[in-house]
Design a protein around this motif. Sequence first.
Motif, PDB file in Angstrom:
ATOM      1  N   VAL A  79      55.549  58.344  92.333  1.00  0.00           N
ATOM      2  CA  VAL A  79      56.212  57.834  91.136  1.00  0.00           C
ATOM      3  C   VAL A  79      55.956  58.780  89.966  1.00  0.00           C
ATOM      4  CG1 VAL A  79      56.212  55.964  89.460  1.00  0.00           C
ATOM      5  CG2 VAL A  79      56.132  55.450  91.909  1.00  0.00           C
ATOM      6  N   GLY A  80      54.713  59.254  89.848  1.00  0.00           N
ATOM      7  CA  GLY A  80      54.359  60.162  88.752  1.00  0.00           C
ATOM      8  C   GLY A  80      55.248  61.397  88.734  1.00  0.00           C
ATOM      9  N   LEU A 102      58.676  52.096  87.152  1.00  0.00           N
ATOM     10  CA  LEU A 102      58.400  50.758  87.678  1.00  0.00           C
ATOM     11  C   LEU A 102      59.444  50.369  88.724  1.00  0.00           C
ATOM     12  CD1 LEU A 102      57.343  48.916  84.392  1.00  0.00           C
ATOM     13  CD2 LEU A 102      55.880  49.735  86.243  1.00  0.00           C
ATOM     14  N   ILE A 103      60.702  50.764  88.479  1.00  0.00           N
ATOM     15  CA  ILE A 103      61.757  50.428  89.444  1.00  0.00           C
ATOM     16  C   ILE A 103      61.511  51.153  90.766  1.00  0.00           C
ATOM     17  CG2 ILE A 103      64.227  50.694  89.950  1.00  0.00           C
ATOM     18  CD1 ILE A 103      64.689  50.188  86.922  1.00  0.00           C
ATOM     19  N   ILE A 104      61.135  52.435  90.668  1.00  0.00           N
ATOM     20  CA  ILE A 104      60.838  53.174  91.902  1.00  0.00           C
ATOM     21  C   ILE A 104      59.678  52.503  92.648  1.00  0.00           C
ATOM     22  CG2 ILE A 104      60.065  55.388  92.859  1.00  0.00           C
ATOM     23  CD1 ILE A 104      61.405  56.669  90.374  1.00  0.00           C
ATOM     24  N   GLY A 105      58.680  52.088  91.898  1.00  0.00           N
ATOM     25  CA  GLY A 105      57.552  51.373  92.507  1.00  0.00           C
ATOM     26  C   GLY A 105      58.034  50.140  93.246  1.00  0.00           C
ATOM     27  N   GLY A 109      57.864  49.214  97.108  1.00  0.00           N
ATOM     28  CA  GLY A 109      57.256  47.941  97.492  1.00  0.00           C
ATOM     29  C   GLY A 109      58.144  47.146  98.431  1.00  0.00           C
ATOM     30  N   VAL A 110      59.456  47.167  98.183  1.00  0.00           N
ATOM     31  CA  VAL A 110      60.396  46.471  99.057  1.00  0.00           C
ATOM     32  C   VAL A 110      60.320  47.072 100.465  1.00  0.00           C
ATOM     33  CG1 VAL A 110      62.845  46.118  99.552  1.00  0.00           C
ATOM     34  CG2 VAL A 110      61.962  45.734  97.247  1.00  0.00           C
ATOM     35  N   MET A 291      51.941  45.171  94.669  1.00  0.00           N
ATOM     36  CA  MET A 291      50.958  46.248  94.730  1.00  0.00           C
ATOM     37  C   MET A 291      51.614  47.596  94.421  1.00  0.00           C
ATOM     38  SD  MET A 291      47.715  47.113  95.533  1.00  0.00           S
ATOM     39  CE  MET A 291      47.836  48.122  94.084  1.00  0.00           C
ATOM     40  N   ALA A 292      52.787  47.825  94.995  1.00  0.00           N
ATOM     41  CA  ALA A 292      53.448  49.112  94.777  1.00  0.00           C
ATOM     42  C   ALA A 292      53.870  49.272  93.314  1.00  0.00           C
ATOM     43  CB  ALA A 292      54.649  49.241  95.711  1.00  0.00           C
ATOM     44  N   VAL A 293      54.295  48.177  92.692  1.00  0.00           N
ATOM     45  CA  VAL A 293      54.680  48.261  91.279  1.00  0.00           C
ATOM     46  C   VAL A 293      53.458  48.621  90.430  1.00  0.00           C
ATOM     47  CG1 VAL A 293      55.539  46.962  89.304  1.00  0.00           C
ATOM     48  CG2 VAL A 293      56.603  46.661  91.545  1.00  0.00           C
ATOM     49  N   LEU A 294      52.335  47.980  90.723  1.00  0.00           N
ATOM     50  CA  LEU A 294      51.124  48.296  89.958  1.00  0.00           C
ATOM     51  C   LEU A 294      50.645  49.715  90.250  1.00  0.00           C
ATOM     52  CD1 LEU A 294      49.074  44.975  90.014  1.00  0.00           C
ATOM     53  CD2 LEU A 294      50.343  45.994  88.141  1.00  0.00           C
ATOM     54  N   ALA A 295      50.840  50.171  91.484  1.00  0.00           N
ATOM     55  CA  ALA A 295      50.473  51.552  91.809  1.00  0.00           C
ATOM     56  C   ALA A 295      51.325  52.519  90.989  1.00  0.00           C
ATOM     57  CB  ALA A 295      50.652  51.816  93.303  1.00  0.00           C
ATOM     58  N   ALA A 296      52.609  52.188  90.836  1.00  0.00           N
ATOM     59  CA  ALA A 296      53.487  53.026  90.019  1.00  0.00           C
ATOM     60  C   ALA A 296      52.970  53.080  88.586  1.00  0.00           C
ATOM     61  CB  ALA A 296      54.913  52.467  90.057  1.00  0.00           C
ATOM     62  N   LEU A 297      52.604  51.915  88.064  1.00  0.00           N
ATOM     63  CA  LEU A 297      52.082  51.859  86.690  1.00  0.00           C
ATOM     64  C   LEU A 297      50.804  52.684  86.566  1.00  0.00           C
ATOM     65  CD1 LEU A 297      52.311  50.676  83.876  1.00  0.00           C
ATOM     66  CD2 LEU A 297      51.034  48.687  84.654  1.00  0.00           C
ATOM     67  N   ALA A 298      49.910  52.515  87.530  1.00  0.00           N
ATOM     68  CA  ALA A 298      48.651  53.260  87.492  1.00  0.00           C
ATOM     69  C   ALA A 298      48.922  54.770  87.538  1.00  0.00           C
ATOM     70  CB  ALA A 298      47.761  52.851  88.672  1.00  0.00           C
ATOM     71  N   GLY A 299      49.879  55.154  88.364  1.00  0.00           N
ATOM     72  CA  GLY A 299      50.239  56.568  88.465  1.00  0.00           C
ATOM     73  C   GLY A 299      50.717  57.113  87.133  1.00  0.00           C
TER      74      GLY A 299
END
Lengths: 429, 515
Positions: A79-80, A102-105, A109-110, A291-299
């Motif tokens: 995502v980064g 966030l959308i990519i995350g 996630g989907v 989880m994937a959305v939060l991973a995107a945010l963290a990235g």
Amino acid sequence: MDALKKLFGGNTRQFGMIFALVALIVLFQILTGGLTLTPDNVINLFNGNSYILILAIGMVLVIIAGHIDLSVGSVAASVGIIVAITMRDWHLPSGVGILLGLIIGAVIGVWQGFWVAYVGIPAFIVTLAGMLLFRGLNQFIGQSNTVPVPKDFTYIGAGYLPEIGPDTGYNNLTLLLGLIGAAAVVYFQLRARREAKALGAEVPDQWVTVTRLVLIVAAILYATYLFATGRPGTSFPIPGIILGVLVLIYGFVSSKTIIGRHIYAVGGNRHAAELSGVQSKKVNFLVMMNMAVLAALAGMVFVGRSTASGPFDGTGWELDAIAAVFIGGAAVTGGVGTVIGSIVGGLVMAVLNNGLQLLGVGADLTQMIKGIVLLLAVAFDVYSKIQGRPSIVGLLMRGIGGNGGNGNRGVPAQPDETTKTTEVLARES
Amino acid sequence: MADQPVILQMQSITKEFPGVKALSNVSLSVKAGEIHAICGENGAGKSTLMKVLSGVYPHGSYSGDIVYQGEIQEFKDIRASEHAGIVIIHQELALIPELSIMENIFLGNEPAKRGVIDWKEARRRSIDLMARVGLSEDPDTPVKDIGVGKQQLVEIAKALNKSVRLLILDEPTAALNESDSQHLLDLIRGLKGRGITSIIISHKLNEIEQIADSITIIRDGKSIETLDVKADGVDEDRIIKGMVGRALESRFPDHTPKIGEVLFEARNWTVQHPTVPDRLVCKHSDFFVRKGEIVGFAGLMGAGRTELARSIFGHSYGKFLEGQTFMHGREVKMHTVPQAIDAGLGYVTEDRKTLGLNLLDDIKSTTVAAALKKITKGLVVDMNREYQVAEEYRRSLRTKAPNVDEGVSKLSGGNQQKVVLAKWMFTDPELLILDEPTRGIDVGAKYEIYGIIQRLASQGKGVIVISSELPELLGLSDRIYTIFEGAITGVLDKDEATQENLMKLMTQARKNAAA
């Protein structure tokens, strides 16, 4: 000693974890000769770990539901790089970039949620595949280059609350935030107590509540003071605000909403949950996707902090996040864990890391110590389960030399005496 | 028969589990070369006795003597008993599905030279063994690719390879269809011709009557009698009398049923086994429940009672083939558990610990778990309401716990069951299905649970009670359906039902329902 036990014991293990965290901070404050609790160090510690803590929030839900996610570091990196390149090439404003990330995350996630929930592949496998897949995607898209991000994007990873209002010598917004936080804690604790009392539920003694509140408020105000008196230009960091908001939202969702209850139910006993009408597939899907959305945010927070996205961003994050969750009291078998516990677990690791660095301990030894701490924390968890769960504090008290933690010791799950033979047989064979 | 030597004598065997005396002073005497059946109700102690004999429960964990071929045996594990020629074939087959027939036959007993398996020898011997049990498959066929009936034969071939002298079969035909069962029984008879003694445990009394030379009846952990089938002219009725011949033990609260119109009806309900495609677990079942009526379902273990209940409850078991369900005369489709709950059904499972409870949870969150929406405002679960609701049920059902914050894993079986009942009562179902509601519960708590069930019926709800304990069904139900091999074989009103006629219906398929 009895008073202390009442104060920290109660029925939540978080107080025990917080106790351990405070003890660790005090220890390092003494060992480093006061270097731990300086404004700069505390701000640093927050900024340098916020992305792990964000991951830990998502990870604890995944682990409560009985899964694991190994792909978070790679997802964050993917995502980064996408966000960095699209912002550079298409000149997107930072806000749009964050939304895109966030959308990519969510899309990732989907993908992962689909395999875990609807195809039934173990999350370990799906996310191990995802770890490879999205690491490769990061390097493919970025051609293994480091791509810088615009200055205003770095705000989410390295920004601070601005200076406004009269010059008080402190950062005014930080002070305001601290005061609001302290007031909110007092209000909600007292309200919860009043309501519990009205229902006839057991409430702790008045002095216990008051002392507890005094301690919490003191801690918040002291932290506020530290954050408000840093170097000029620094104050409470933006990643800290993001984290705080997430903790509030997810703490609330996990404990007070239907979906939160369902996550615990699915992790605790999926069959029982399904027979109670819980749609476990949907729960698993949502948990993996979240989880994937939060991973995107963290990235993105990490990219903001390091001002660029690189091919090795996020390496090993999954392990830090998983460690935080387990130190924070989650069970490997699912069904157990809390958002706040995981944050405290993450902070324990962060303080340990930071303190050892300040002491000049090398990365080699630091890793070894962290490994041992993780092992011991989970070993303790397993042990206390066998023993019928004494509270962490009960045990700490015993270690200090109190008259034992028996008061807090739970009754071990008793085999019921009247079990029918057939049941016993079924169990034996 | 009487002149044959005795091969096995089990003398006053007593086996206790914590808090339960599973066997008390059981004696069993088996003559060489006979087929000896052991009969008894569910939980009477048949399987325990066989586990003692085969060394599953090692010497020292029970009291009494096993005299086999004239010597006192002290088996410390299954290997020791197998060494003596005693082989047990358990109800659940102990085959490894991915391995071939040959590999399974020799598992743990591989023909080898210095640790290297001699596959030529294995193949030669397995073809021979397979011929003896009537298997003509390629020995390399994976076991998962042959049917259950043939898998059972592989188990027997495996036993023959261990030079078995005494073969124990625990419910060998429970999972088989009729022709496979017949084949297996013929095989057992053939083994008898070759001097192999068999002990067979079965619920299917017609099969026992057909094959056994003598029968030992066990009831409540005690050996009641041993019958010589030919000399005593034993028939099914005689066996049933021995199996159930006991006074009613449980007492029931007073209850006058107020039965209204038909509440729920199932028609032609047919469900397939989830993994075995040619096996029907529910065969064209028709039944109904009226308002305020307590309907019992009687059947032996494996008859398909639980399967029927769970498939009705949102298709949560097996593969639905055909059938309709009606509430108040209108057809309702319940494809998922939430749909079933919305339609007004509740299901309390027989397996409290694996299917009924999240043992990590406390009383209050368990109580509201199936009806969270009722205490939710917007998105938020009202924790105060949760506490109140749980507390109300704790009081009215007299659940013994200090408060509703107590973890359910710390409660006794009876109190756990009350929490599960509370969970379903809070969903306010119109039809509550209770599967073995008093299993693992002591007598006092049973009485209270009976009271709760009757109270629910008095409120106009329909209640289905599935139970293996006939006295319980007789004491509680207004009407009792019997199930045998997935088919409903009869329905008896409270005043015409007795243990004998129920047991008869539970053990033999009515001719027109067998198809």
